[in-house]
Design an enzyme around this catalytic site. Structure first.
Site, mmCIF file in Angstrom:
data_model
loop_
_atom_site.group_PDB
_atom_site.id
_atom_site.type_symbol
_atom_site.label_atom_id
_atom_site.label_comp_id
_atom_site.label_asym_id
_atom_site.label_seq_id
_atom_site.Cartn_x
_atom_site.Cartn_y
_atom_site.Cartn_z
ATOM 1 N N CYS A 1 -14.010 -0.745 -8.073
ATOM 2 C CA CYS A 1 -15.105 -0.089 -7.347
ATOM 3 C C CYS A 1 -15.497 1.202 -8.070
ATOM 4 C CB CYS A 1 -14.722 0.175 -5.898
ATOM 5 S SG CYS A 1 -13.294 1.247 -5.729
ATOM 6 N N ASP B 1 0.863 -1.185 0.000
ATOM 7 C CA ASP B 1 0.000 0.000 0.000
ATOM 8 C C ASP B 1 0.900 1.236 0.000
ATOM 9 O OD1 ASP B 1 -3.234 0.378 0.664
ATOM 10 O OD2 ASP B 1 -2.021 2.160 1.103
ATOM 11 N N SER B 2 0.377 2.324 -0.562
ATOM 12 C CA SER B 2 1.173 3.555 -0.594
ATOM 13 C C SER B 2 1.070 4.336 0.714
ATOM 14 C CB SER B 2 0.709 4.437 -1.759
ATOM 15 O OG SER B 2 -0.678 4.656 -1.652
HETATM 16 N N1 SAH Z 1 -8.422 -4.068 0.206
HETATM 17 C C1 SAH Z 1 -8.630 -3.083 1.235
HETATM 18 C C2 SAH Z 1 -9.155 -1.771 0.683
HETATM 19 C C3 SAH Z 1 -8.306 -1.124 -0.365
HETATM 20 S S1 SAH Z 1 -8.633 0.569 -0.621
HETATM 21 C C4 SAH Z 1 -9.539 -3.658 2.321
HETATM 22 O O1 SAH Z 1 -10.169 -4.713 2.122
HETATM 23 O O2 SAH Z 1 -9.646 -3.044 3.382
HETATM 24 C C5 SAH Z 1 -7.404 1.114 -1.677
HETATM 25 C C6 SAH Z 1 -6.018 1.312 -1.053
HETATM 26 O O3 SAH Z 1 -5.121 1.617 -2.115
HETATM 27 C C7 SAH Z 1 -5.865 2.458 -0.073
HETATM 28 O O4 SAH Z 1 -5.356 1.947 1.144
HETATM 29 C C8 SAH Z 1 -4.820 3.417 -0.695
HETATM 30 O O5 SAH Z 1 -3.903 3.926 0.254
HETATM 31 C C9 SAH Z 1 -4.114 2.496 -1.643
HETATM 32 N N2 SAH Z 1 -3.493 3.091 -2.853
HETATM 33 C C10 SAH Z 1 -4.024 4.006 -3.695
HETATM 34 N N3 SAH Z 1 -3.213 4.166 -4.772
HETATM 35 C C11 SAH Z 1 -2.156 3.349 -4.597
HETATM 36 C C12 SAH Z 1 -0.994 3.025 -5.359
HETATM 37 N N4 SAH Z 1 -0.775 3.590 -6.535
HETATM 38 N N5 SAH Z 1 -0.143 2.122 -4.867
HETATM 39 C C13 SAH Z 1 -0.357 1.530 -3.670
HETATM 40 N N6 SAH Z 1 -1.442 1.760 -2.921
HETATM 41 C C14 SAH Z 1 -2.333 2.653 -3.369
#
Ligand code: SAH
Length: 426
Positions: free
Chosen positions: A370, A280-281
């Site tokens: 989504c 995650d970022s």
């Molecule tokens: N799967 C998770 C929800 C994911 S939400 C669950 O079940 O709880 C999307 C996530 O993507 C967020 O935490 C956001 O910080 C991350 N994100 C957004 N762009 C990103 C990127 N380019 N690289 C890595 N993470 C990213």
């Protein structure tokens, strides 16, 4: 009552009970209604169509509260609508007492993690996370209410819901055993409605800052940051899919992309994954993810938290020839509306293509979108294009969607935003 008069033959959507009246369909507004005020919507011949909340700043000029001319929009109306939405979430499958024992949410006998076809517990689970009100699909346009144990988090997304916010907050305290209500109205769509962004306590004690509430989901404990986390703090819509991933993870080397606070990663661990890499970022999200792992004492040596950009991390893994037996892709919304669909398609194709390359034959890709602007059919086409360009054969073994506490009213197809595919690389 003020009146919104539609242009000739612009009543069709309302006759199909769609709850939105676009500003372009409005011929005239009589009676100078205020922002969010209740108006009667009539066709060009003066026939009653609906009772709605007026929103002059928005492209959606009014949202329907009721299609019944006898129904008055008052406190009783909201009490009934809220009670009905809450009642639909009661867990009626078995009446056993649920207790938390050593972090596991257990029925007194026959303990099973909740499965996909059950609505999520409220009465019988001591620390539930559950959406209680899902806006248009629960006949309450612009209102989202999520429950995290004793705390309710509301998002007020429309002028109409805003006008009734205080009444709604009082009613939620009356109708649930919640101790506090927190508002997370920091969502872009409020700007489109001409409403300011607002975050903060609405009822009850503010509690510590940041406000973190512990819930139990499928027997695993998670801390939810309701004051600073994404959305209302947790992606409740993915709940049934996290359970599904758990059942598929045994013995696999798993890569969880866009992991947030570890939802899929920790379910994969709980399901017996050989190892999990979670990307995650957001460093803050990953810190909470590790705290969540520790809460249930899941094996820390099997999990690797990686702060980084998924697009880059996938490329780095490809260059390192690192492979996986299961990959989860749960990116943020790339296309809120259909106008951004093509740009979003490139993003989805990129990550899915790389994921197909990193999967070993027989491996499983669980991939989500989504984006409201990307239909299920279009998403499947994008993923098919990614497999083709990656030079792999693959099969869809399951279609996934949002959890049942995020229902989709049949008259409101826009409510179906989350789609997922479980794919086997052959
Ligand atoms: N799967 C998770 C929800 C994911 S939400 C669950 O079940 O709880 C999307 C996530 O993507 C967020 O935490 C956001 O910080 C991350 N994100 C957004 N762009 C990103 C990127 N380019 N690289 C890595 N993470 C990213």
């Amino acid at each position: 009552m003020a009146k919104v008069i539609l242009k000739p033959s612009r009543e069709k959507a309302l006759l199909r009970r769609h709850p939105w009246i676009f500003s372009g369909a409005i011929a005239e507004v009589e009676g100078n209604p205020g922002v969010g005020e209740t108006v009667d919507v009539v066709d060009s011949g003066g026939e009653f169509l609906a009772r709605a909340a007026y929103s002059p700043a928005s492209q959606i000029g009014a949202r329907v509260w009721s299609f019944d001319s006898d129904e008055i929009v008052d406190e009783t109306f909201f009490r009934e609508r809220l009670q009905a939405a809450i009642n639909r979430r009661q867990w009626t499958v078995n009446s056993k007492q649920w207790t938390v024992d050593n972090g596991q949410c257990m029925a007194s006998d026959n303990c099973q993690p909740p499965t996909a076809n059950r609505l999520l517990p409220t009465a019988n689970c001591p620390l539930p996370g559950c959406r209680l009100v899902h806006a248009e699909s629960d006949c309450l346009p612009g209102l989202v209410v999520d429950r995290y144990a004793d705390t309710l988090v509301v998002q007020v997304l429309s002028a109409g819901a805003e006008r009734w916010k205080e009444t709604i907050a009082d009613l939620l305290l009356e109708l649930t055993d919640a101790r506090r209500i927190y508002e997370r109205s920091d969502v872009d769509v409020r700007t489109l409605e001409g409403l300011p962004l607002r975050v903060g306590i609405l009822r009850g004690e503010a509690g510590p800052d940041p406000l973190r509430i512990q819930i139990v989901e499928h027997g695993l404990r998670f801390r939810v940051d309701v004051s600073r986390g994404h959305k209302t703090g947790f992606y409740l819509d993915q709940r049934i899919n996290r359970a599904r991933v758990r059942t598929l993870a045994a013995g696999r080397r798993v890569l969880d992309c866009f992991s947030y606070t570890g939802g899929f990663a920790l379910n994969a661990l709980a399901g017996g994954a050989a190892s999990v890499a979670a990307v995650d970022s957001s460093a803050e999200a990953l810190t909470l993810a590790e705290e969540n792992r520790a809460l249930d004492d899941l094996p820390g040596e099997k999990i690797e938290w990686l702060e980084g950009d998924v697009f880059q991390v996938l490329r780095a893994f490809r260059d390192q020839r690192r492979d996986f037996d299961m990959i989860i892709l749960d990116p943020p919304k790339f296309a809120p509306t259909s106008s951004q669909a093509q740009k979003a398609a490139r993003g989805y194709k990129d990550i899915n293509l790389l994921a197909f390359k990193l999967l070993r034959p027989g491996g499983i890709l669980t991939t989500f979108s989504c984006s409201g602007g990307v239909s299920a059919e279009f998403f499947q086409q994008i993923v098919a294009g990614a497999a083709l360009d990656a030079g792999v054969d693959a099969q869809i073994i399951e279609h996934l969607g949002q959890s049942p506490d995020h229902p989709v009213a049949l008259n409101f197809p826009e409510g179906a935003y989350l789609k997922g595919l479980v794919i086997r690389k052959v």
